[in-house]
Scaffold this motif. Structure first.
Motif, PDB file in Angstrom:
ATOM      1  N   ALA A  14      40.959  50.255  38.749  1.00 43.27           N
ATOM      2  CA  ALA A  14      42.187  49.536  39.152  1.00 43.27           C
ATOM      3  C   ALA A  14      42.502  50.035  40.583  1.00 43.27           C
ATOM      4  CB  ALA A  14      43.486  49.855  38.291  1.00 43.27           C
ATOM      5  N   CYS A  15      41.366  50.310  41.493  1.00 42.45           N
ATOM      6  CA  CYS A  15      41.561  50.438  42.916  1.00 42.45           C
ATOM      7  C   CYS A  15      42.065  49.595  43.650  1.00 42.45           C
ATOM      8  CB  CYS A  15      40.566  51.262  43.489  1.00 42.45           C
ATOM      9  SG  CYS A  15      39.040  50.153  43.704  1.00 42.45           S
ATOM     10  N   ARG A  16      41.942  48.070  42.905  1.00 41.37           N
ATOM     11  CA  ARG A  16      42.070  47.043  43.427  1.00 41.37           C
ATOM     12  C   ARG A  16      41.469  46.656  45.023  1.00 41.37           C
ATOM     13  NH1 ARG A  16      48.521  46.714  42.481  1.00 41.37           N
ATOM     14  NH2 ARG A  16      48.692  48.707  43.008  1.00 41.37           N
ATOM     15  N   GLN A  19      40.654  42.888  44.770  1.00 37.01           N
ATOM     16  CA  GLN A  19      41.878  42.022  45.054  1.00 37.01           C
ATOM     17  C   GLN A  19      42.224  42.149  46.475  1.00 37.01           C
ATOM     18  OE1 GLN A  19      45.276  42.949  42.480  1.00 37.01           O
ATOM     19  NE2 GLN A  19      46.654  42.795  44.441  1.00 37.01           N
ATOM     20  N   VAL A  20      42.010  43.093  47.168  1.00 33.54           N
ATOM     21  CA  VAL A  20      42.449  43.100  48.626  1.00 33.54           C
ATOM     22  C   VAL A  20      41.289  42.522  49.447  1.00 33.54           C
ATOM     23  CG1 VAL A  20      42.848  44.549  50.614  1.00 33.54           C
ATOM     24  CG2 VAL A  20      43.916  44.995  48.386  1.00 33.54           C
ATOM     25  N   LYS A  23      41.254  38.982  49.303  1.00 32.08           N
ATOM     26  CA  LYS A  23      42.187  38.211  49.995  1.00 32.08           C
ATOM     27  C   LYS A  23      41.573  38.213  51.812  1.00 32.08           C
ATOM     28  CE  LYS A  23      46.715  38.815  50.343  1.00 32.08           C
ATOM     29  NZ  LYS A  23      47.682  38.115  49.709  1.00 32.08           N
ATOM     30  N   GLU A  24      41.164  39.486  52.010  1.00 31.62           N
ATOM     31  CA  GLU A  24      40.623  39.496  53.319  1.00 31.62           C
ATOM     32  C   GLU A  24      39.442  38.692  53.752  1.00 31.62           C
ATOM     33  OE1 GLU A  24      41.545  42.214  55.985  1.00 31.62           O
ATOM     34  OE2 GLU A  24      43.339  42.431  54.615  1.00 31.62           O
ATOM     35  N   ALA A  30      49.351  38.081  53.224  1.00 33.85           N
ATOM     36  CA  ALA A  30      49.932  38.723  52.268  1.00 33.85           C
ATOM     37  C   ALA A  30      51.321  38.198  51.692  1.00 33.85           C
ATOM     38  CB  ALA A  30      50.265  40.202  52.799  1.00 33.85           C
ATOM     39  N   ASN A  31      51.522  38.264  50.338  1.00 38.25           N
ATOM     40  CA  ASN A  31      52.909  37.692  49.738  1.00 38.25           C
ATOM     41  C   ASN A  31      53.805  38.849  50.147  1.00 38.25           C
ATOM     42  OD1 ASN A  31      51.992  35.362  47.967  1.00 38.25           O
ATOM     43  ND2 ASN A  31      50.445  36.914  47.671  1.00 38.25           N
ATOM     44  N   THR A  33      56.172  40.993  48.442  1.00 33.35           N
ATOM     45  CA  THR A  33      56.401  41.313  47.078  1.00 33.35           C
ATOM     46  C   THR A  33      57.755  42.636  46.841  1.00 33.35           C
ATOM     47  OG1 THR A  33      54.706  42.962  47.485  1.00 33.35           O
ATOM     48  CG2 THR A  33      53.627  40.922  46.400  1.00 33.35           C
ATOM     49  N   HIS A  39      52.661  48.571  38.442  1.00 31.13           N
ATOM     50  CA  HIS A  39      51.797  48.499  39.581  1.00 31.13           C
ATOM     51  C   HIS A  39      51.038  46.967  39.794  1.00 31.13           C
ATOM     52  CE1 HIS A  39      51.500  52.730  40.194  1.00 31.13           C
ATOM     53  NE2 HIS A  39      51.365  53.031  38.732  1.00 31.13           N
ATOM     54  N   ASN A  41      50.712  43.924  41.344  1.00 31.86           N
ATOM     55  CA  ASN A  41      51.271  43.099  42.323  1.00 31.86           C
ATOM     56  C   ASN A  41      50.538  42.695  43.052  1.00 31.86           C
ATOM     57  OD1 ASN A  41      53.816  42.635  43.283  1.00 31.86           O
ATOM     58  ND2 ASN A  41      54.708  44.811  43.362  1.00 31.86           N
ATOM     59  N   PRO A  42      50.482  41.206  43.633  1.00 28.17           N
ATOM     60  CA  PRO A  42      51.683  40.543  43.162  1.00 28.17           C
ATOM     61  C   PRO A  42      51.678  40.177  41.650  1.00 28.17           C
ATOM     62  CG  PRO A  42      50.213  39.497  44.789  1.00 28.17           C
ATOM     63  CD  PRO A  42      49.421  40.653  44.499  1.00 28.17           C
ATOM     64  N   ASN A  49      46.171  34.885  46.255  1.00 29.63           N
ATOM     65  CA  ASN A  49      45.365  35.789  45.469  1.00 29.63           C
ATOM     66  C   ASN A  49      44.503  35.304  44.340  1.00 29.63           C
ATOM     67  OD1 ASN A  49      48.038  37.325  46.409  1.00 29.63           O
ATOM     68  ND2 ASN A  49      46.610  38.746  45.893  1.00 29.63           N
ATOM     69  N   CYS A 160      33.444  49.727  43.839  1.00 28.33           N
ATOM     70  CA  CYS A 160      32.684  51.051  44.093  1.00 28.33           C
ATOM     71  C   CYS A 160      32.392  51.756  42.611  1.00 28.33           C
ATOM     72  CB  CYS A 160      33.497  51.994  44.860  1.00 28.33           C
ATOM     73  SG  CYS A 160      35.267  52.204  44.653  1.00 28.33           S
TER      74      CYS A 160
END
Lengths: 217, 807
Positions: A14-16, A19-20, A23-24, A30-31, A33, A39, A41-42, A49, A160
Motif C-alpha cells: 500500500a505504498c500507493r 495510485q500516484v 495520476k502523474e 490533485a483533489n 482531500t 489512510h 485517500n481520496p 484517480n 516495487c
C-alpha cells in the motif's frame, strides 16, 4: 491476445506508488482531500484517480488483518459497461482489439446523465466515474498509449513489490494460478477474483467484499 | 548496515524492530519479500500494526521504550537453552575475556557512577590484562568474571514474567519470537536485524542497538549472508552524510573532532590511535594517523607541512565534556548565545523535538540563512501563527536550492554503496545545488579575509578551495591523490595520481584524502560509483553480491566482518550461502576483511578488525552508560517502577536546563497515554518537500493521531473527530484515526494506552496541522544525544475549536 494485469495483493504494501504514478502519467490535478480517519485517500475513485488503493482492517480472533486493494478497471472479457453504452451511443465505449483494453472515448459525452448512470451501475466492480468538468465518462485506460509502444502501464512500471504484473493473458493466468496454489497452503480462503471474466485478475486471501470498507464503519 | 539491501533475501529470519521498513523503505522492502518467498520468517516487533506488519509472518506489539526488556529476555532465552553458536562465540567474540575487578553492577547502576555528574568512570569496566597487556581469557567460559558468565548473570533477571509485565507483550508472543529468532543460532542459519529510528530515538537508543549486536553475535549472525545489524537509512542520505561527518563530534571518516585538550597533532594522534599487543589483532584504527594527515592535506594542501602539524592547529577545537549536538545548540540559541547561522535542507522548527522551544530560539538570532527548495516552518518561523513578524528581529535569507533530480552527485545507500546520480533536468529558476552555495559563500568570505585579514585568517586563506562547484571533482578529491612523487613497496607513484585504496594512505603528507573510507571509490580507473556492471561469479550470484555495481566502502567489501562467516580454517559455516571461502590458498567471494589467511594459520587474524582486541563485543566498555544494556524507562513513562531495578530512567540521559525543558513525572495522571511518532510513505521526513507535491498531499493530507477503539471509547472520540493531543510542553490538533491496529497494553496489571502520530505536517502548508514535535521533549541518549522522539506522555480530548486543520 488480450493483455492482462495480475495483481497479487499479498505482495502489496500500500505504498500507493501506483495510485500516484497513474495520476502523474495522465497529468491529473490533485483533489483537495481531508483526513477522515483512514489512510484511504481520496476516499474513492474519481475523475482524477483511475487507480486507488483501498484499505480495510479487521480484528479476527485477536489477530489484526489489514487488506490493501489497488482498485482499477478489470478490462472485462465481455465488458457490461460497453454493452450498456452500445445501446445508446455506438463507439462511446470500445474494446481495443490488439490489447483487450476497454476504452471510454470522447463519445461518452453524448450519453445523457441517466445513460451514464446506467453504464456505471452495470459495472460489477463500480469503476466508471463521471468527469463533470469534461462531461465524459472516465476510468483506467490500461495506459494504452504506453502499451502500444511496448511499455508497461504506469502502475505496473512503478510497483516495487511485485504486486502489479502485466503481460499476455495466458502468461498472467498461469502466474496467477501458480501463486494461488502456493498461497492456498497457508490461506485456505485464497482465491482469484473472477479470473475467467476479467483482464485485471486479483489474488486475494479472503472474500472480495472484505477488501472494501466504507470509512467510519 | 554491516550487510546490504540485496543480502536481506538470504535471511532465514528477518527481525524488524524499531523500524517500519515497508512504509519508510518501500522499494528496498522487496528484499524482505524475497526472503519470505525463500521460506524465511518475517518478524515485526513494533507498538503499532503497520504496513510492515501486514506483510510480516508475526507482528508483536510492544510498549514504546521497552525494547531492552524484550531483547534482554531473548538473551536469557538463548543462553538458558544454549542456542548460541559456540565456536563463533568462543573464537570471535569477547565471551572468554576476563573483566577486571573494577566492574560491578548493583540495582540498575554499574560501578563508577557519579550522581552529581550523571556520568560513569568507564575505566572501572576495563578487562583484566595479562603481562603483555592483552585481555586475559578463559576458554572454558566458566570463570565467573568472564564476559559470558557476566552476561548470563546480567540477563538472568530478564525472566518471561518480568519482561511480559513491563513490555505489555504476552508470554506466548515473547516465546513465539524467541523461538524463531533463537533457531538462527545454528551455524548454517542466519537472521538479519533491520532497525531504524524506532530504536535510536530513545534515551537508551545506543543500548538498544548494542543489545541487538549482542544477540547477533551470540547467534553467529554477523559477517554472514542474511545476517548483520542493518540500520535502514535512505533518501536523506544518512549513510553518506554521516560518513562525511554531518555530525558535530566527528570529522569525515569517523575521525574524532579535535578537542581543546589535544592542542597539537601529536596530542590528537596519541589520544586517538588505539594500540594492541596481540599480534592476531589487526586493530585497524591503529592507522588513524594516516587518515587524519591525509585529510589535513586534502583540506590545506601545500600549506599543510610536517613542521606545522599539517595545519591541525588551524582547525577549530571543541571543549571537552561540552555537548554540541542540536538540542544543545538550540538551547544555547534560546539563551541568546548564538547570533546567526546557516540551515541547509533541515527544518528544525518542525522536525526537532520541542518545536516551541526551537521556534523561540530562532527568534533570538540576528540573522539566519536557509538553503531550501520550498518555504518551510524554519525559513518562515518569523511569521508563524501567534507571532507578529514586527516583533522578530531576525534577518532571514532564503537561498533557493534545486531538487535532487536537478543536480549531479552521489548518494550512499544503507549498504554503504556509493552511487552516482545524474542530473535529470536543469534547475528551475535561479535555484542552485547546495554545494554551489557553500563554494560561493566561502569564496566571498575568503575575499573579505584577504582584504581585511580578520582575527585568525590562516584556516580560511590556507584552505584548498575550488573556484567552481563540481560534484565529480569533489568525488575525486574525497578519494584522494599523491601529493608528491613517492615510492611505496617498490612501486612508484606520481604526484597527482589517484590513490588506489586507503591501505596506501600515508601519515607523512605524501597523500591527501578528504575521507579515507571512500578512498578507492575514485582510483586511477575512474569514478566507480558510476559502475552498473552486473558481472559476478557463480559463488557471488548465490548470495546476490554484485561487486561491479557501484562501489561500497570499505574497499568494495559488501559484507562487513565477513571473516566471521567462516570457521578457523576458512570454511564457510553456511556453504550454501558463503560470503567468502579460503580456497587453494586464497580468499574467494566478497573482499575479505584483510588479506591474512584463516585464523588457524600462524599469521591468521581475528575477524572484528575495527575493535582493538579484534573480537565482537558482547561486553562493551566503550559506551558511556554501561558495558551491558540495561532497561531504563523513557524519560516520560506511564509507570513508577520497573521490575529490574530501582533506577527508573537512564542515569546518564541528557537534557538541557531551561524554563521550557520540563518533563511529566512518572505515572503522571494528567498525561496517562504514551505517544510515539513516526514517518510515513507518502511524506519524506518533515514533509517540506512532499507537502508541496500535490499528489502526495492528496494521499496523506492532514495530521492524524492513531488510537485504539478502547481508548476512543474511553474518551468519547469517534473516528474522524478532530481532537487535541496535549503534553506538558504543548498542544496539537489532529484528526482521530480510530483503529484496530493499535491495541492497549497490559502493563503491571494496568491498561496502558499508546497513541501514534506522524511528524510530517507543518503550518506552512495551510490547513494540514502543525508540528507534532511541539509535544516532544529535548531529552536524549547520553552516547550520541539523539532525542527521545519515540516516547512521551500525553492526554487526548475532543477538540472544541479547531484552528490548525481545515475541516
Amino acid at each position: 491476445m488480450p493483455m492482462t494485469f495480475f495483481i497479487d495483493t499479498t505482495r502489496c504494501t500500500a505504498c500507493r506508488g501506483c495510485q500516484v504514478a497513474c495520476k502523474e502519467w495522465h497529468g491529473f490535478q490533485a483533489n483537495t482531500t481531508r483526513q477522515s480517519g483512514t489512510h484511504q485517500n481520496p476516499p474513492d475513485l474519481n475523475a482524477f484517480n483511475y487507480k486507488l488503493v483501498r484499505f480495510a482492517e479487521y480484528k479476527e480472533n485477536g489477530r489484526v488483518v489489514w487488506y490493501f486493494f489497488p482498485d482499477q478497471c478489470r478490462h472485462c472479457e465481455e465488458p457490461p459497461c460497453k454493452e450498456a453504452a452500445d445501446k445508446y451511443v455506438e463507439g462511446a465505449i470500445l474494446r481495443d482489439s490488439s490489447t483487450g483494453a476497454v476504452i471510454f472515448t470522447e463519445k461518452t459525452r453524448q450519453l445523457s446523465p441517466a445513460q451514464m448512470k446506467d453504464v456505471i451501475s452495470d459495472c460489477p466492480y463500480n469503476i466508471p466515474r463521471i468527469d463533470t468538468g469534461r462531461g465524459i465518462l472516465v476510468k483506467c485506460d490500461m495506459c494504452i498509449d504506453r502499451v502500444r509502444h511496448n511499455m508497461l502501464p504506469m502502475c505496473v512500471k512503478t510497483c516495487c513489490s511485485g504486486a502489479m504484473n502485466f503481460g499476455e493473458r495466458a502468461e498472467m493466468l498461469k502466474l496467477a494460478n501458480q501463486k494461488l496454489s502456493e498461497l492456498k497452503k497457508e490461506c485456505p480462503n485464497a482465491q482469484l477474483q473472477d479470473p475467467e471474466d476479467v483482464n485485471a485478475i486479483y489474488l486475494l486471501t479472503d472474500d472480495p467484499e472484505k477488501y472494501y470498507q466504507s470509512v467510519n464503519g | 548496515m554491516t550487510n546490504h539491501w540485496l543480502d536481506i533475501k538470504n535471511a532465514d529470519g528477518v527481525f524488524i524492530m524499531g523500524s517500519n521498513a515497508a512504509e519508510n523503505h518501500p522499494i528496498a522492502f522487496k528484499w524482505v519479500l524475497k526472503a519470505k518467498d525463500a521460506g524465511g520468517t518475517i518478524i515485526h516487533v513494533d507498538p503499532k500494526f503497520s504496513r510492515t506488519s501486514a506483510r510480516s509472518d508475526i507482528h508483536v506489539p510492544l510498549r514504546s521504550g521497552t525494547d531492552i526488556p524484550f531483547l534482554g529476555g531473548l538473551v536469557k532465552y538463548i543462553l538458558d537453552k544454549e542456542l548460541y553458536q559456540r565456536e563463533y562465540v568462543l573464537e570471535y567474540t569477547n565471551a572468554a575475556f576476563i573483566v577486571g575487578e573494577g566492574y560491578d553492577f548493583k540495582d540498575g547502576l554499574f560501578s563508577g557512577y557519579n550522581a552529581e555528574k550523571k556520568a560513569y568512570d568507564q575505566k572501572k569496566w576495563a578487562f583484566a590484562l595479562d603481562e603483555k597487556g592483552v585481555p586475559k581469557r578463559d576458554r572454558t567460559l566458566k570463570n565467573p568474571r568472564c564476559v559470558l558468565q557476566l552476561l548470563k548473570k546480567h540477563y538472568d533477571r530478564y525472566t518471561l514474567d518480568k519482561v511480559s509485565d513491563i513490555t505489555g507483550v504476552s508470554k506466548d508472543d515473547l516465546l513465539k519470537v524467541y523461538q524463531v529468532y533463537g533457531a538462527t543460532g545454528a551455524p548454517d542459519k542466519s537472521a538479519t536485524v533491520l532497525y531504524a529510528l524506532g530504536w535510536t530515538q530513545h534515551t537508551v537508543g545506543v543500548q538498544n542497538i548494542r543489545l541487538s549486536a549482542i544477540i547477533q553475535l551470540l547467534l553467529g549472525n554477523i559477517g554472514v549472508a542474511g545476517g548483520g545489524i542493518n540500520a535502514l537509512r535512505g533518501e536523506p542520505n544518512v549513510q553518506g552524510s554521516t560518513d562525511h561527518a554531518i555530525l558535530w563530534h566527528i570529522l569525515p571518516g569517523y575521525l574524532p573532532v579535535p578537542r581543546a585538550d589535544w592542542p597539537t597533532l601529536e596530542d590528537y594522534q596519541k589520544a586517538n590511535t588505539p594500540k594492541t599487543s596481540d599480534p592476531k589483532s589487526v586493530n585497524w584504527w591503529g592507522n588513524r594517523p594516516k587518515y587524519m594527515v591525509s585529510l589535513l592535506k586534502g583540506w590545506m594542501g601545500d600549506a599543510a607541512t610536517k613542521e606545522n602539524g599539517f595545519g591541525y592547529g588551524w582547525l577549530p577545537k571543541v571543549d571537552p565534556g561540552v555537548d554540541y549536538a542540536s538540542i544543545f545548540l538550540f538551547d544555547r540559541m534560546y539563551k541568546g548565545q548564538v547570533r546567526g547561522g546557516f540551515i541547509y535542507a533541515h527544518n528544525p522548527a518542525q522536525s526537532m523535538p520541542h518545536s516551541h522551544k526551537v521556534r523561540k530560539a530562532l527568534d533570538q538570532l540576528d540573522w539566519l540563512a536557509v538553503g531550501e527548495i520550498h518555504h518551510n516552518e524554519t525559513s518562515d518561523f518569523w511569521r508563524r501563527p501567534g507571532v507578529n513578524p514586527k516583533d522578530i528581529k531576525t534577518e532571514v535569507f532564503l537561498m533557493p536550492s534545486c531538487q535532487r533530480g536537478e543536480k549531479d552527485g552521489t548518494v550512499s545507500n544503507s549498504g554503504r554503496w556509493q552511487m552516482w546520480h545524474h542530473k535529470g533536468v536543469e534547475p528551475m529558476g535561479q535555484s542552485k545545488p547546495m554545494g554551489w552555495m557553500v563554494v560561493e559563500i566561502f569564496k566571498r568570505v575568503r575575499d573579505l579575509y584577504k582584504k581585511d585579514m580578520g582575527v585568525f585568517p590562516d584556516p580560511i586563506l590556507n584552505m584548498v578551495w575550488p573556484e567552481a562547484y563540481d560534484a565529480d571533482i569533489q568525488a575525486k578529491k574525497i578519494n584522494g591523490c599523491y601529493t608528491r612523487d613517492i615510492t611505496i613497496k617498490d612501486k612508484e607513484y606520481k604526484k597527482g595520481d589517484q590513490v588506489v585504496s586507503f591501505p596506501f594512505l600515508q601519515d607523512d603528507g605524501s597523500t591527501s584524502s578528504l575521507n579515507w573510507v571512500y578512498c578507492g571509490s575514485y582510483g586511477p580507473s575512474g569514478n566507480l560509483s558510476k559502475r552498473r556492471d552486473l558481472k559476478q561469479t557463480p559463488m557471488q550470484a548465490k548470495v546476490g553480491l554484485f561487486p561491479n555495481f557501484s562501489w561500497a566502502w570499505p574497499v568494495n567489501r559488501r559484507v562487513l566482518y565477513n571473516r566471521a562467516s567462516v570457521d578457523l580454517n576458512g570454511k564457510p559455516y553456511s556453504p550454501n550461502k558463503a560470503v567468502i571461502a579460503w580456497e587453494d590458498g586464497k580468499w574467494v567471494g566478497d573482499v575479505p576483511d584483510g588479506p591474512a589467511p584463516p585464523m588457524a594459520a600462524p599469521e591468521g587474524k581475528y575477524p572484528f578488525i575495527m575493535q582493538s582486541e579484534g573480537h565482537g563485543a558482547l561486553y562493551g566498555p566503550g559506551r558511556v552508560d554501561g558495558p551491558f544494556p540495561e532497561h531504563y524507562e523513557p524519560a516520560e513513562t506511564p509507570v513508577t517502577s520497573h521490575p529490574f531495578s530501582k533506577q527508573l530512567n537512564n542515569p546518564c540521559m541528557k537534557m538541557p536546563v531551561s524554563d521550557l525543558d520540563i518533563l511529566a513525572k512518572p505515572g503522571d495522571p494528567r498525561f496517562p497515554i504514551v505517544l510515539t511518532t513516526y514517518g510515513l510513505t507518502e511524506h519524506w521526513c518533515g514533509g517540506g518537500d512532499t507537502r508541496n507535491t500535490p499528489a502526495l498531499l492528496e494521499a496523506e493530507p492532514q495530521l492524524y493521531v492513531e488510537i485504539s477503539h478502547e481508548l476512543a471509547k474511553e474518551k468519547g472520540i469517534k473516528n474522524g473527530d478532530p481532537v487535541v493531543v496535549e503534553s506538558l510542553r504543548g498542544k496539537v490538533e489532529a484528526i482521530a484515526m480510530v483503529t484496530v491496529r493499535l491495541t492497549p497494553f497490559k502493563v503491571q496489571g494496568k491498561t496502558v494506552h499508546l497513541a501514534g502520530m506522524p511528524f510530517c505536517f507543518g503550518w506552512t502548508t495551510p490547513g494540514v496541522g502543525d508540528a507534532t514535535n511541539r509535544l516532544m521533549s529535548s531529552v536524549a541518549d547520553p552516547n550520541v544525544t539523539i532525542p527521545e522522539y519515540k516516547a512521551c506522555l500525553v492526554n487526548i480530548h475532543k477538540a472544541e475549536k479547531v484552528t490548525e486543520l481545515s475541516l
